[in-house]
Design an enzyme around this catalytic site. Structure first.
Site, PDB file in Angstrom:
ATOM      1  N   LYS A 143     -49.413  -8.076 -25.885  1.00 41.02           N
ATOM      2  CA  LYS A 143     -48.593  -7.639 -24.742  1.00 41.02           C
ATOM      3  C   LYS A 143     -49.462  -7.387 -23.509  1.00 41.02           C
ATOM      4  CE  LYS A 143     -45.187  -5.824 -22.286  1.00 41.02           C
ATOM      5  NZ  LYS A 143     -44.240  -4.771 -22.557  1.00 41.02           N
ATOM      6  N   LYS A 199     -48.296   0.876 -15.341  1.00 42.45           N
ATOM      7  CA  LYS A 199     -48.565   1.596 -16.591  1.00 42.45           C
ATOM      8  C   LYS A 199     -49.204   0.665 -17.623  1.00 42.45           C
ATOM      9  CE  LYS A 199     -46.122   1.599 -20.043  1.00 42.45           C
ATOM     10  NZ  LYS A 199     -45.055   1.544 -21.063  1.00 42.45           N
TER      11      LYS A 199
END
Lengths: 289, 289
Positions: free
Chosen positions: B170, B238
């Protein structure tokens, strides 16, 4: 339409050969005359100067290395400008600073000569296959006259606006490709250190937003650790140098473009300018060791 | 297999609803209980703590915001670890620092509980459509047991290796996408200042090496100057923060990733964290004025 072709390098020679095969080539010129040897004894005349190549031509195509070469063959003492007749069209297919193209266009315009900038993408393979993507800027009427000639070696021939827009489209293309090479380099450096399998990662991300032609065409280089070109870092560095010169003229700052150029420059200094541009991945590893 | 779902946010709620519709959901938990209201009066029980959600469950899925949230709901005083039975499987689908996932896995392992990290891509739309790309790391036997459940809302479910590999895949994905947003921003900033038409440029370069899903999916935002999300800058920031934390643990430097994170951080500070990540283009213009 009588066509002359100037610049028989890695790109120019196969392009000129396509024109010859199509029966559309009259004269050629190359600074190193021996490279024109393939045309000796054919219907195509080997000229002794760009000026001589331009005499009697309706269209002169130039394909040289960088801005100064284009200026030299077109505007220099023995340049095209001294041979071309009013009404002739000059198409420069070199990848140069588009602001220089505009200057050349102004000088030619004073003599009633049309000028188009028409850099290509597709590389040596595209030139050999006659399948280049050609991005053209300049007068639309002149463009329409030469379009059938450009299609002899062009898979797509796109008119993008006034003079310089061909060059700017090419530079925008090279910005994206150059920065994407570093994006891929950072992602797969993280993956390598984490222990991820490259093929599995590629399959997991290729259909999502991270998917790209860079990833599809270069993932194999990263898996194999083989950075044979392809498109050489030293050529991409030249394009980014022209991008930054043009950006300076326009008064804009392109931070990642500047840094990719710097990374490529360092690789050239280290003797790795002949690697494929995906070799930015190799640099990540070298700087870690 | 009894399944509990923890974290009913923008992503978690539609995922839990898909499980409910498929008749595979037993319990839910959310810190703000009102968000679980849609399950009141159904067969799905609303638990009072992660611990309670985990009791009697064969599988607990967690979908929260960041590393500290995952630690809290799994290892905290009222966490999953205090309710789950040996042999249970916990799947964390949050996008967090994979090194934290490994730590959580070690703690759960001591109790005989399996742990998988399984972040997703596809965003809110993918969650609603039940078409997420799910990247999974961890024990292969545990993976095979839960795969049919994940397929309820997953278009693709890929096992990438041991625990942490889902998260690393990811992050690699987010590196590429984030840097490509800046690549596009620089190319089209040059194009804008040069006077190039964006649609014409896009058509000229999309089939070549510069073509990408980022370009295909975000070019419209640049043409329209509309940066409604999409995927918000504050969420991408983030992910890149977690990337840099993980990179630090691995001892590697990711220069462009660091700079994109910094650019996104500055946009958040300027109140633009809610824009789509393609809004990096807007920042180029803002910094020029």
């Amino acid at each position: 339409m009588k066509v002359s072709f100037i610049g028989l390098g890695i790109m120019g020679l196969p392009m000129a050969r396509h024109l010859q095969k199509a029966g559309k080539l009259t004269k050629v010129y190359n600074r190193t005359r021996s490279k024109a040897g393939v045309f000796e004894g054919t219907d195509v005349q080997v000229a002794n100067s760009p000026k001589e190549a331009a005499e009697t031509a309706d269209l002169v195509i130039t394909m040289v290395s960088d801005s100064s070469d284009s200026e030299d063959v077109i505007l220099g003492p023995e340049g095209v400008i001294h041979g071309a007749q009013p009404g002739a069209i000059i198409v420069d297919m070199s990848s140069i600073n588009p602001e220089v193209s505009k200057q050349i266009g102004r000088r030619l315009g004073e003599k009633g000569i049309d000028f188009l900038d028409a850099p290509v993408s597709g590389g040596e393979q595209g030139a050999i296959a006659g399948a280049l993507a050609i991005m053209v800027g300049g007068n639309i009427t002149a463009f329409q006259k030469v379009e059938p000639i450009l299609k002899v070696f062009g898979k797509s021939v796109t008119h993008l606006g006034p003079l310089g827009m061909g060059g700017y489209a090419k530079l925008a293309n090279q910005i994206i490709v150059g920065i994407e090479m570093q994006a891929m380099a950072e992602a797969f450096t993280l993956a390598k250190e984490a222990g991820l399998d490259f093929e599995a990662l590629y399959e997991a991300i290729r259909y999502g937003l991270a998917g790209s032609h860079v990833l599809d065409q270069k993932i194999r280089n990263l898996i194999d650790g083989n950075f044979n070109p392809g498109f050489k870092i030293e050529l991409h560095e030249k394009d980014l140098r022209n991008t930054l010169l043009a950006a300076k003229t326009l008064g804009i700052s392109l931070p990642f473009t500047e840094q990719v150029r710097q990374m490529m420059h360092e690789m050239i200094e280290a003797g790795e300018g002949g690697l494929d541009h995906s070799g930015l991945y190799k640099r990540m590893g070298d700087s870690r060791e």
